[in-house]
Design a protein around this motif. Sequence first.
Motif, PDB file in Angstrom:
ATOM      1  N   ASP A  77       0.835  -1.207   0.000  1.00  0.00           N
ATOM      2  CA  ASP A  77       0.000   0.000   0.000  1.00  0.00           C
ATOM      3  C   ASP A  77       0.867   1.254   0.000  1.00  0.00           C
ATOM      4  O   ASP A  77       0.602   2.218  -0.722  1.00  0.00           O
ATOM      5  N   SER A  78       1.915   1.222   0.827  1.00  0.00           N
ATOM      6  CA  SER A  78       2.786   2.403   0.912  1.00  0.00           C
ATOM      7  C   SER A  78       3.521   2.622  -0.403  1.00  0.00           C
ATOM      8  O   SER A  78       3.660   3.754  -0.860  1.00  0.00           O
ATOM      9  N   LEU A  79       3.987   1.514  -1.020  1.00  0.00           N
ATOM     10  CA  LEU A  79       4.683   1.652  -2.302  1.00  0.00           C
ATOM     11  C   LEU A  79       3.726   2.204  -3.353  1.00  0.00           C
ATOM     12  O   LEU A  79       4.096   3.050  -4.170  1.00  0.00           O
ATOM     13  N   GLY A  80       2.468   1.754  -3.318  1.00  0.00           N
ATOM     14  CA  GLY A  80       1.461   2.264  -4.252  1.00  0.00           C
ATOM     15  C   GLY A  80       1.326   3.775  -4.114  1.00  0.00           C
ATOM     16  O   GLY A  80       1.336   4.509  -5.109  1.00  0.00           O
ATOM     17  N   ARG A  81       1.264   4.239  -2.883  1.00  0.00           N
ATOM     18  CA  ARG A  81       1.133   5.667  -2.635  1.00  0.00           C
ATOM     19  C   ARG A  81       2.371   6.400  -3.148  1.00  0.00           C
ATOM     20  O   ARG A  81       2.266   7.440  -3.800  1.00  0.00           O
ATOM     21  N   SER A 120      -0.326   4.713 -13.653  1.00  0.00           N
ATOM     22  CA  SER A 120      -0.488   4.293 -12.279  1.00  0.00           C
ATOM     23  C   SER A 120      -1.296   2.989 -12.213  1.00  0.00           C
ATOM     24  O   SER A 120      -1.030   2.120 -11.395  1.00  0.00           O
ATOM     25  N   LYS A 121      -2.271   2.864 -13.119  1.00  0.00           N
ATOM     26  CA  LYS A 121      -3.097   1.650 -13.128  1.00  0.00           C
ATOM     27  C   LYS A 121      -2.232   0.427 -13.483  1.00  0.00           C
ATOM     28  O   LYS A 121      -2.343  -0.616 -12.844  1.00  0.00           O
ATOM     29  N   ASP A 122      -1.380   0.603 -14.484  1.00  0.00           N
ATOM     30  CA  ASP A 122      -0.502  -0.509 -14.868  1.00  0.00           C
ATOM     31  C   ASP A 122       0.360  -0.938 -13.685  1.00  0.00           C
ATOM     32  O   ASP A 122       0.519  -2.116 -13.403  1.00  0.00           O
ATOM     33  N   LEU A 123       0.899   0.078 -13.009  1.00  0.00           N
ATOM     34  CA  LEU A 123       1.785  -0.230 -11.897  1.00  0.00           C
ATOM     35  C   LEU A 123       1.023  -0.865 -10.734  1.00  0.00           C
ATOM     36  O   LEU A 123       1.477  -1.789 -10.093  1.00  0.00           O
ATOM     37  N   LYS A 124      -0.188  -0.345 -10.514  1.00  0.00           N
ATOM     38  CA  LYS A 124      -1.026  -0.892  -9.443  1.00  0.00           C
ATOM     39  C   LYS A 124      -1.333  -2.358  -9.701  1.00  0.00           C
ATOM     40  O   LYS A 124      -1.372  -3.170  -8.779  1.00  0.00           O
ATOM     41  N   GLY A 148       0.570  -4.413 -11.282  1.00  0.00           N
ATOM     42  CA  GLY A 148       1.799  -5.124 -10.933  1.00  0.00           C
ATOM     43  C   GLY A 148       1.914  -5.292  -9.420  1.00  0.00           C
ATOM     44  O   GLY A 148       2.207  -6.376  -8.920  1.00  0.00           O
ATOM     45  N   LEU A 149       1.632  -4.211  -8.699  1.00  0.00           N
ATOM     46  CA  LEU A 149       1.724  -4.253  -7.244  1.00  0.00           C
ATOM     47  C   LEU A 149       0.687  -5.204  -6.664  1.00  0.00           C
ATOM     48  O   LEU A 149       0.935  -5.902  -5.704  1.00  0.00           O
ATOM     49  N   GLN A 150      -0.500  -5.199  -7.284  1.00  0.00           N
ATOM     50  CA  GLN A 150      -1.585  -6.066  -6.850  1.00  0.00           C
ATOM     51  C   GLN A 150      -1.132  -7.530  -6.888  1.00  0.00           C
ATOM     52  O   GLN A 150      -1.311  -8.292  -5.955  1.00  0.00           O
ATOM     53  N   PHE A 155       1.915  -8.589  -6.798  1.00  0.00           N
ATOM     54  CA  PHE A 155       2.940  -8.711  -5.769  1.00  0.00           C
ATOM     55  C   PHE A 155       2.282  -8.902  -4.395  1.00  0.00           C
ATOM     56  O   PHE A 155       2.685  -9.750  -3.598  1.00  0.00           O
ATOM     57  N   THR A 156       1.228  -8.105  -4.131  1.00  0.00           N
ATOM     58  CA  THR A 156       0.514  -8.206  -2.860  1.00  0.00           C
ATOM     59  C   THR A 156      -0.081  -9.601  -2.697  1.00  0.00           C
ATOM     60  O   THR A 156       0.078 -10.243  -1.664  1.00  0.00           O
ATOM     61  N   VAL A 157      -0.781 -10.051  -3.747  1.00  0.00           N
ATOM     62  CA  VAL A 157      -1.433 -11.361  -3.671  1.00  0.00           C
ATOM     63  C   VAL A 157      -0.389 -12.448  -3.438  1.00  0.00           C
ATOM     64  O   VAL A 157      -0.566 -13.352  -2.623  1.00  0.00           O
ATOM     65  N   PHE A 158       0.741 -12.328  -4.128  1.00  0.00           N
ATOM     66  CA  PHE A 158       1.840 -13.276  -4.002  1.00  0.00           C
ATOM     67  C   PHE A 158       2.332 -13.343  -2.546  1.00  0.00           C
ATOM     68  O   PHE A 158       2.414 -14.411  -1.948  1.00  0.00           O
ATOM     69  N   LEU A 159       2.587 -12.171  -1.967  1.00  0.00           N
ATOM     70  CA  LEU A 159       3.084 -12.133  -0.588  1.00  0.00           C
ATOM     71  C   LEU A 159       2.038 -12.627   0.395  1.00  0.00           C
ATOM     72  O   LEU A 159       2.325 -13.388   1.315  1.00  0.00           O
ATOM     73  N   VAL A 160       0.789 -12.179   0.184  1.00  0.00           N
ATOM     74  CA  VAL A 160      -0.262 -12.554   1.124  1.00  0.00           C
ATOM     75  C   VAL A 160      -0.502 -14.067   1.075  1.00  0.00           C
ATOM     76  O   VAL A 160      -0.792 -14.688   2.095  1.00  0.00           O
ATOM     77  N   ALA A 161      -0.327 -14.653  -0.117  1.00  0.00           N
ATOM     78  CA  ALA A 161      -0.487 -16.103  -0.221  1.00  0.00           C
ATOM     79  C   ALA A 161       0.505 -16.803   0.713  1.00  0.00           C
ATOM     80  O   ALA A 161       0.155 -17.753   1.419  1.00  0.00           O
TER      81      ALA A 161
END
Lengths: 247, 837
Positions: free
Chosen positions: B38-42, B251-255, B257-259, B261-267
């Motif tokens: 979330d912080s990286l997204g911001r 920003s959407k493209d990057l989000k 990508g981050l999304q 990454f988030t799902v990967f980590l949360v898994a």
Amino acid sequence: MTTTSPPAVRATDLHKSYGKGDTVVAALRGVSIEVPTGQMTAVMGPSGSGKSTLMHCLAGLDTFDGGGIDIGGTSLRGLGDKQLTALRRDRLGFIFQQYNLLPTLTAEENITLPLAIAGKKPDAAWMAQVIEAVGLSDRLQHRPAELSGGQQQRVACARALISRPDVVFADEPTGNLDSRSGAEVLRFLQHSSQEYGQTVVMVTHDPVAASYAERVVFLADGLLVDDMTEPTAEKVLDRMKKLDGLV
Amino acid sequence: MLRATLKSLLARKLRLMLASLAVLLGISFMSGALVLTDSLGRVFDNLFTSISSGTDVQVQGTSALGADAQAQPVPQAALDAVKKVDGVAEVVGDTGGEGGLVLPNGKLLKKTGPPVLGVSFNAGGLQESLRVKQGKAPVGLDQVAIDLTTARKQHLKIGEQVGITGTGPKRPATITGFVGFDTTNSIAGATLLAFDPPSAQQLFGHPGEYQSLSIAAKPGVTPQDLKQRINAVLPQGTKALTGQEAIDKDSKDLKQGLQFFTVFLVAFAFISVFVGAFLIFNTFAMLVAQRTRELALLRALGASRRQITRSVVLEALLVGVLSSVAGFLAGIGVAIGLRGLLNVIGIELPAGDTVIRTRTFVLCMLVGVGVTVLAALLPARRAARVAPVQAMRESGPAEERSLRRRTVVGGVIGLLGAALLATGLAGGSVSSVGIGAGIVFIGVVVLAPVFAGAVVRVLGAPFAALGVPGALGQANAMRSPRRTTSTAAALMIGLALVAAISTLGASAKKSVTAAVSTSLGADFIVHTEQFSPFSPSVTQALLTQKAFSDVAAFRAGEVKIGGQLTGVQGVNPAALQDVLQLDVLSGDLASLGTNSIALSKKQAKALKTKVGDSLKVTWPTTGEQPLTVGAVYDDNPFAGDYLVSDATYDANVRDKQLIVVALKTASGVSLDASRAAVETALQDYPNLKVQDQAEFVKSQASQIDFLLSIIYALLALSILIAILGIINTLALSVVERTRELGLLRAVGLQRRQLKRMIRVESVIIAVFGAFVGVVVGIGFGYALVSVLHDSGVTDFAVPYLRILVMLGIAALGGVLAAALPARRAAKMDVLAAVSST
């Protein structure tokens, strides 16, 4: 057996207290006792008399503050945990009131446990004799959960004897048993003393149990107060009544 | 009842500590992952906004292939047209690409991670976000400005001579200044090489072309208005967006990508929490067993079954809430720490707020509390089944119940999973295989107590042979198959995943090796580190060397065939035969002319087409073109699905740059001589790499290894939690067996031997878990490899050595796990232990 052999157990002016400062409780206040080899001795006394403490000290399970203890010629004074453990393993046998066996081992494995720990092989003839005497020949492959309380305690007796220890210490060995099973255990202890010359020290509060012994010593308030040979249940009970009055 | 629960919780806080720690660790992983992303997204949102702050309108290229395809360049004509639009204050073309920097010491700046980017720099422009922080702006091909972070790190000075590369050969340049943004000196650690726009165009191989146009509006003209005016004059293949729209798109493209990454980590966080669930289950099950008398007393005094259940669940709830809150807070700390770490390793990011969203808190609490309570539910029900009369009975460790029901349930689950797995394998569905594998695993865990005895007997045999402590340890490990299994299950999960992934990795490596040896004929291949485009002048340079029989240049582009976006390679068919071991099944590769295409057997089958048929191919700028199928070749990973001749490629694609050049040594020239020739030819191209087949295989393998090591690192926490679980079970067992341990000590077991006994039990539990996990994991790896066969994982390999190392680590984990419980057991007072009730 012969009266000339040295005592199996000798305690001299044994002192032991618990706690600190104001709450200090003297459990033993100068107890001296000799147990000749081959004798079965019962230690009696009311609760709080110090009889259990005495046995724990003699058996190397507890430390003492003053005096000395000799087991078969070895002084316990100054021995570390390692040496005491080895002493218990090689030269003492134990029978407790309950929970005497390892639930994961068979009766046979429980019996040979002290030898196995020491990495020794049991003497087959002696083993057969002991097992015969406790009457467990057909129960050797059972686990403790499959044995009755009396049978479990007889396994414990066999274990105590298997390494031909200098002394067998029994702490209320019949405390948890019905009178018939209790009698079997006591007869076995008596038999082992009379037939194999096994020294036995037994702590009990039961006059009937004490009457199986060759000799009964009485403790009260941390002191040895009486020494009785050829005890009977009645004599012991009388003596105990007087002691209870004293306390 | 609440008071009783609280009191019993406090009384046993030590015993619940490890369970809490497990929840805490898992939840802090989850919270940390969410807060960090979330912080990286911001941060990136802010960065895009600040970089585009002066741009009111942006012009981008479009592609005839649709929005998903790569954007095409914007031609000079568009810029000229925009210049004349009323309301435009300034328009600048932006371009750039991957570059290289040769430091004053003559060495190429080598970086792992963030790239070296060449950018066009419109000094003083209204829409330019880059600022000159020291020195002057660069003018012309022989001047460059470098970002301040790199300048400091490399101790560069203004006026110093460096070498720079774009797509072509190295050129000398003078450093005129250092640049940076308002909020940061570099973007995420990338090195920036700034050139004036015409120089950037030339250096990065796009003369007369731009990646985009940035336009500043005159005062009083709204971006929306200006966008419309500009759109009216733009040539085909380009479109205008307002600055904000452009930011949102990036920003959407990057989000996204981050999304991912988030799902990967949360898994992975979920895996840790799930592993923790076993620990919680064990703790509560053992505490309930130990408290049988206490619970029976409560029942005898009139507590209802429901009250008993509720009190255990309430206990779990409290543990869950406390440890989840602690985990959530710890996760915030982890996220802040990780950002600091990113900065330290050179991924510099502008400072930004730590973003803690309500969703993060809610998710952490839901998962943490939910898992704790669910895991305690079964023990709670068991607690309720304690009969009041048990208060009066001699209490020993609970008796083992029959495993028959378990055998049936586990068997059914396992078979269901196996059926789904088989269906997935037959249908080539990765998700069915994955879910099927998961269900099989649950079946194995349920069944494990049934076979635990036999496996432990075998695994423990060497220990048992070593003496009484070993034999006793083995016996203890077999004592409660359920407990041993649920303790080992945690490790099973972690190691099954590790083994599956590492089997997949080993298979992928073997497949690459096989693919190279069967499909690649070239002695050397030339490419950049990131496989970015480079100048066709490289081919000329190589051809001057006369050491090669074949110099095959590969160009790669995007097309749409049969409605699918796909890659196509432009090649010289005559040079191809020797550098690729290409089996032409029908047609003739050499005859590929201007209007023909060759395709792989796989695609020919999929498109139901054959040599001589016409195939509609859509190109990014020239649109749909009918091409004749000239040849069909056997599948070859280096040839890809489609090949066209250079002539066809040139007719449809403006970009002349290459991706790979493959070389075959001429007969009579040694490989060493040939390599020397390549190196001579490429001495002006320091950013190009030359690899022979073995080096290529090695570099591919090291990429696979890198991915594997990331996954191992992410799984490490769940393995750590599994080891905590072993500590937990042993510690509770030691308490439960106090009298037994006392007895052992009384009859002469030395402290050392007692410790060894506990260690053996621990190692057996750990190795049992690891062993079953590894066996199941290799099975899953095999399933994955089978289903990924078409994606290029053609060979199956078991990484035996690595798996032995895993088992060794598990055994070591067992030794470590035993340390504390063993010490505690050894310190136990013999007398107190024997006489404790």
